[in-house]
Design a protein around this motif. Sequence first.
Motif, PDB file in Angstrom:
ATOM      1  N   SER A  42      19.143   5.410 -39.654  1.00  0.00           N
ATOM      2  CA  SER A  42      17.976   6.230 -40.010  1.00  0.00           C
ATOM      3  C   SER A  42      16.782   5.850 -39.146  1.00  0.00           C
ATOM      4  O   SER A  42      16.016   6.713 -38.698  1.00  0.00           O
ATOM      5  CB  SER A  42      17.626   6.035 -41.488  1.00  0.00           C
ATOM      6  N   PHE A  43      16.624   4.556 -38.894  1.00  0.00           N
ATOM      7  CA  PHE A  43      15.556   4.073 -38.017  1.00  0.00           C
ATOM      8  C   PHE A  43      15.728   4.635 -36.610  1.00  0.00           C
ATOM      9  O   PHE A  43      14.773   5.142 -36.004  1.00  0.00           O
ATOM     10  CB  PHE A  43      15.555   2.549 -37.986  1.00  0.00           C
ATOM     11  N   VAL A  44      16.943   4.566 -36.072  1.00  0.00           N
ATOM     12  CA  VAL A  44      17.201   5.087 -34.725  1.00  0.00           C
ATOM     13  C   VAL A  44      16.912   6.577 -34.672  1.00  0.00           C
ATOM     14  O   VAL A  44      16.319   7.077 -33.701  1.00  0.00           O
ATOM     15  CB  VAL A  44      18.651   4.799 -34.296  1.00  0.00           C
ATOM     16  N   CYS A  45      17.312   7.315 -35.698  1.00  0.00           N
ATOM     17  CA  CYS A  45      17.069   8.759 -35.718  1.00  0.00           C
ATOM     18  C   CYS A  45      15.581   9.071 -35.650  1.00  0.00           C
ATOM     19  O   CYS A  45      15.156  10.023 -34.978  1.00  0.00           O
ATOM     20  CB  CYS A  45      17.676   9.382 -36.973  1.00  0.00           C
ATOM     21  N   GLU A  46      14.768   8.269 -36.330  1.00  0.00           N
ATOM     22  CA  GLU A  46      13.323   8.488 -36.277  1.00  0.00           C
ATOM     23  C   GLU A  46      12.772   8.159 -34.890  1.00  0.00           C
ATOM     24  O   GLU A  46      11.864   8.842 -34.395  1.00  0.00           O
ATOM     25  CB  GLU A  46      12.623   7.659 -37.361  1.00  0.00           C
ATOM     26  N   VAL A  47      13.330   7.138 -34.233  1.00  0.00           N
ATOM     27  CA  VAL A  47      12.948   6.852 -32.838  1.00  0.00           C
ATOM     28  C   VAL A  47      13.258   8.061 -31.964  1.00  0.00           C
ATOM     29  O   VAL A  47      12.425   8.508 -31.158  1.00  0.00           O
ATOM     30  CB  VAL A  47      13.690   5.605 -32.306  1.00  0.00           C
ATOM     31  N   LEU A  48      14.452   8.624 -32.126  1.00  0.00           N
ATOM     32  CA  LEU A  48      14.875   9.750 -31.295  1.00  0.00           C
ATOM     33  C   LEU A  48      14.151  11.042 -31.663  1.00  0.00           C
ATOM     34  O   LEU A  48      14.046  11.949 -30.841  1.00  0.00           O
ATOM     35  CB  LEU A  48      16.386   9.951 -31.424  1.00  0.00           C
ATOM     36  N   ARG A  49      13.641  11.129 -32.881  1.00  0.00           N
ATOM     37  CA  ARG A  49      12.830  12.305 -33.234  1.00  0.00           C
ATOM     38  C   ARG A  49      11.531  12.301 -32.449  1.00  0.00           C
ATOM     39  O   ARG A  49      11.127  13.314 -31.870  1.00  0.00           O
ATOM     40  CB  ARG A  49      12.534  12.326 -34.738  1.00  0.00           C
ATOM     41  N   LEU A  50      10.869  11.141 -32.419  1.00  0.00           N
ATOM     42  CA  LEU A  50       9.586  11.048 -31.719  1.00  0.00           C
ATOM     43  C   LEU A  50       9.744  10.923 -30.219  1.00  0.00           C
ATOM     44  O   LEU A  50       8.902  11.409 -29.455  1.00  0.00           O
ATOM     45  CB  LEU A  50       8.801   9.852 -32.269  1.00  0.00           C
ATOM     46  N   MET A  51      10.811  10.254 -29.774  1.00  0.00           N
ATOM     47  CA  MET A  51      11.018  10.032 -28.344  1.00  0.00           C
ATOM     48  C   MET A  51      12.453  10.412 -27.952  1.00  0.00           C
ATOM     49  O   MET A  51      13.272   9.560 -27.609  1.00  0.00           O
ATOM     50  CB  MET A  51      10.772   8.558 -28.001  1.00  0.00           C
ATOM     51  N   PRO A  52      12.797  11.711 -28.038  1.00  0.00           N
ATOM     52  CA  PRO A  52      14.150  12.108 -27.617  1.00  0.00           C
ATOM     53  C   PRO A  52      14.341  11.779 -26.146  1.00  0.00           C
ATOM     54  O   PRO A  52      13.378  11.779 -25.369  1.00  0.00           O
ATOM     55  CB  PRO A  52      14.175  13.616 -27.870  1.00  0.00           C
ATOM     56  N   PRO A  53      15.580  11.464 -25.741  1.00  0.00           N
ATOM     57  CA  PRO A  53      15.816  11.030 -24.354  1.00  0.00           C
ATOM     58  C   PRO A  53      15.622  12.119 -23.307  1.00  0.00           C
ATOM     59  O   PRO A  53      15.756  11.861 -22.117  1.00  0.00           O
ATOM     60  CB  PRO A  53      17.264  10.536 -24.386  1.00  0.00           C
ATOM     61  N   GLY A  54      15.315  13.315 -23.729  1.00  0.00           N
ATOM     62  CA  GLY A  54      15.009  14.401 -22.808  1.00  0.00           C
ATOM     63  C   GLY A  54      14.250  15.486 -23.548  1.00  0.00           C
ATOM     64  O   GLY A  54      14.298  15.555 -24.780  1.00  0.00           O
ATOM     65  N   PRO A  55      13.529  16.357 -22.825  1.00  0.00           N
ATOM     66  CA  PRO A  55      12.724  17.378 -23.496  1.00  0.00           C
ATOM     67  C   PRO A  55      13.535  18.535 -24.048  1.00  0.00           C
ATOM     68  O   PRO A  55      13.016  19.381 -24.763  1.00  0.00           O
ATOM     69  CB  PRO A  55      11.799  17.864 -22.373  1.00  0.00           C
ATOM     70  N   GLY A  56      14.824  18.593 -23.744  1.00  0.00           N
ATOM     71  CA  GLY A  56      15.659  19.722 -24.121  1.00  0.00           C
ATOM     72  C   GLY A  56      16.545  20.077 -22.949  1.00  0.00           C
ATOM     73  O   GLY A  56      16.853  19.231 -22.104  1.00  0.00           O
ATOM     74  N   ALA A  57      16.957  21.321 -22.871  1.00  0.00           N
ATOM     75  CA  ALA A  57      17.822  21.737 -21.765  1.00  0.00           C
ATOM     76  C   ALA A  57      17.661  23.229 -21.533  1.00  0.00           C
ATOM     77  O   ALA A  57      17.007  23.941 -22.309  1.00  0.00           O
ATOM     78  CB  ALA A  57      19.283  21.382 -22.070  1.00  0.00           C
ATOM     79  N   PHE A  58      18.273  23.682 -20.440  1.00  0.00           N
ATOM     80  CA  PHE A  58      18.180  25.088 -20.060  1.00  0.00           C
ATOM     81  C   PHE A  58      19.524  25.784 -20.233  1.00  0.00           C
ATOM     82  O   PHE A  58      20.584  25.188 -20.091  1.00  0.00           O
ATOM     83  CB  PHE A  58      17.738  25.214 -18.604  1.00  0.00           C
ATOM     84  N   ARG A  59      19.433  27.067 -20.536  1.00  0.00           N
ATOM     85  CA  ARG A  59      20.585  27.949 -20.551  1.00  0.00           C
ATOM     86  C   ARG A  59      20.290  29.135 -19.643  1.00  0.00           C
ATOM     87  O   ARG A  59      19.138  29.390 -19.301  1.00  0.00           O
ATOM     88  CB  ARG A  59      20.880  28.449 -21.976  1.00  0.00           C
ATOM     89  N   GLU A  60      21.330  29.864 -19.284  1.00  0.00           N
ATOM     90  CA  GLU A  60      21.184  31.074 -18.478  1.00  0.00           C
ATOM     91  C   GLU A  60      21.848  32.229 -19.200  1.00  0.00           C
ATOM     92  O   GLU A  60      22.970  32.079 -19.712  1.00  0.00           O
ATOM     93  CB  GLU A  60      21.825  30.883 -17.110  1.00  0.00           C
ATOM     94  N   ALA A  61      21.163  33.360 -19.280  1.00  0.00           N
ATOM     95  CA  ALA A  61      21.745  34.540 -19.911  1.00  0.00           C
ATOM     96  C   ALA A  61      22.871  35.071 -19.028  1.00  0.00           C
ATOM     97  O   ALA A  61      22.648  35.363 -17.852  1.00  0.00           O
ATOM     98  CB  ALA A  61      20.677  35.611 -20.121  1.00  0.00           C
ATOM     99  N   ILE A  62      24.076  35.203 -19.574  1.00  0.00           N
ATOM    100  CA  ILE A  62      25.216  35.690 -18.782  1.00  0.00           C
ATOM    101  C   ILE A  62      25.435  37.184 -18.997  1.00  0.00           C
ATOM    102  O   ILE A  62      26.325  37.784 -18.397  1.00  0.00           O
ATOM    103  CB  ILE A  62      26.504  34.905 -19.103  1.00  0.00           C
ATOM    104  N   THR A  63      24.604  37.781 -19.836  1.00  0.00           N
ATOM    105  CA  THR A  63      24.615  39.227 -20.035  1.00  0.00           C
ATOM    106  C   THR A  63      23.263  39.626 -20.618  1.00  0.00           C
ATOM    107  O   THR A  63      22.514  38.785 -21.108  1.00  0.00           O
ATOM    108  CB  THR A  63      25.747  39.643 -21.001  1.00  0.00           C
ATOM    109  N   ASP A  64      22.918  40.893 -20.512  1.00  0.00           N
ATOM    110  CA  ASP A  64      21.725  41.385 -21.199  1.00  0.00           C
ATOM    111  C   ASP A  64      21.957  41.277 -22.708  1.00  0.00           C
ATOM    112  O   ASP A  64      23.052  41.563 -23.202  1.00  0.00           O
ATOM    113  CB  ASP A  64      21.464  42.851 -20.857  1.00  0.00           C
ATOM    114  N   PHE A  65      20.923  40.891 -23.440  1.00  0.00           N
ATOM    115  CA  PHE A  65      21.039  40.912 -24.897  1.00  0.00           C
ATOM    116  C   PHE A  65      19.653  41.017 -25.512  1.00  0.00           C
ATOM    117  O   PHE A  65      18.633  40.867 -24.827  1.00  0.00           O
ATOM    118  CB  PHE A  65      21.789  39.674 -25.428  1.00  0.00           C
ATOM    119  N   ASN A  66      19.628  41.269 -26.802  1.00  0.00           N
ATOM    120  CA  ASN A  66      18.371  41.380 -27.535  1.00  0.00           C
ATOM    121  C   ASN A  66      18.229  40.205 -28.494  1.00  0.00           C
ATOM    122  O   ASN A  66      19.206  39.768 -29.099  1.00  0.00           O
ATOM    123  CB  ASN A  66      18.313  42.692 -28.318  1.00  0.00           C
TER     124      ASN A  66
END
Length: 483
Positions: free
Chosen positions: A349-373
């Motif tokens: 639980s302690f580690v999870c709170e560390v990773l909540r405030l300081m995740p090892p990266g800001p997120g990630a990217f995806r690419e749309a492989i088709t038009d969608f809404n």
Amino acid sequence: MELLLTLSLLLFAIIAISFTLNYILTPKINNEKDEKPNNLPPGSSGWPLIGETLEYFSKLKDCIPEQFATERMKKYSTKVFRTNIIGQPTVILAGVEGNKFLFSNENKLVQAWWPATIDKIFPKSSKKTTREEFIKVRKMLHSFLKADGLQKYVEIMDLVMRESLERDWKGKKEVLAGEVVKKYTFGLACRVVLGIDDSEKLEKLAKPTEDIAKGSVSIPINFPGTALYQAIKSSKVMRIEIEEMIRKRKIEIAEKVEQKKNVLSTLLLASDENSQFMNEEDISSHIAGLLHAGFDTLNSPLSFIMKYLVEYPDIYQKVLNEQMEVAKLKAPKDLLNWDDAKRMKYSWSFVCEVLRLMPPGPGAFREAITDFNYGGYFIPKGWKLHWMAHITHKNPDHFPDPEKFDPSRFEGNGPAPYTYVPFGAGPRMCPGNEYARLVLLVFIHHMVLNFSWEKLISNEKIVSDPIPRLTKGFPIRLHPKYL
């Protein structure tokens, strides 16, 4: 200090402009229409060429990337908005609904996307992209990386940590914790991925790995003197070393020499759906990438684990009490095992709170492989989508008083699904999340049982590039315990 800040922002500007130019000069692989539909998500493309990249990187550098998003969510939409970063038209799907949508539609509407520099650092012999190769290797390593497959590695992690204690911690009055944890994570990655603990080989691989880490988030220009050029050069050196290990391992397998299970042996013995085996060059490139991933993304959490433990003595005591209970069940020389790790509930639980405030990266990217809404708006094929862990991690609706450090958030049923996403979520969970959990818990177990410590810099600055780090390497004074 102002001069350093100005230089840092200038560097981010150069990176942003370079990424943009790299994108402009790269042939487009999709056939985007010149006419844009009227119902694109609300937002702004920012300045010509550079878009809103400078502000994005500035907020990221200051470890407040959620502000980039929340400012636009207030202005445009709390659900979805468009921007333009690193030369890419980008849509940010904000909040729980956005996270769930992206993670649930992997390879249906969206696919993983990395900058072209990754293909240059980790080249493959085929025409396939890093994304396609990653999918193949992920399937091959599925049984290795899931919980059942990792159980036997807890003892190896424990053994490597004990070696680290004797070599790098015990007998030292002061240490640069950020540098010492690098030795631990890299040595462990080499043991698990390559099955080696030879100090000479580790030394040959360590320097190239650090060059790769710097080059993977650098100016995307391959020219002598640039970080990318050095990363490509170091990757080649590393892959040559790994290919030599591959040839020796193949001989051992052919001669039926008993093999301890590791990633290298797994890849050598695995075939794809067409019963084809990977060639040596591709395996070496994948191994180099795995060493980079297993090394770079764990150093940050380990440093911040030590930071928060020293800043919250009451939490340190709770973690220590739990780890002492685990230790009581062991003989002095017994190695930790899977059941021991399962008992470390408060520590996790302690580690999870560390990773909540300081995740090892800001997120990630995806690419749309088709038009969608999405949410009533049109997302064109080829556009990039960005999920940001900080958007939900810092949202008071999901985590009341979000800046407060509070491990109790993760006790009981814990956060709602798709609100806590340091490793992704759902079907698109990072395949290395269980490995990371075990590494961090084994580290905590030995550190709190052997030491307390104090910071030598009271308010060390934190930056993110893009992985958060303490700028001075977190120097500490150790106070050993005599158990």
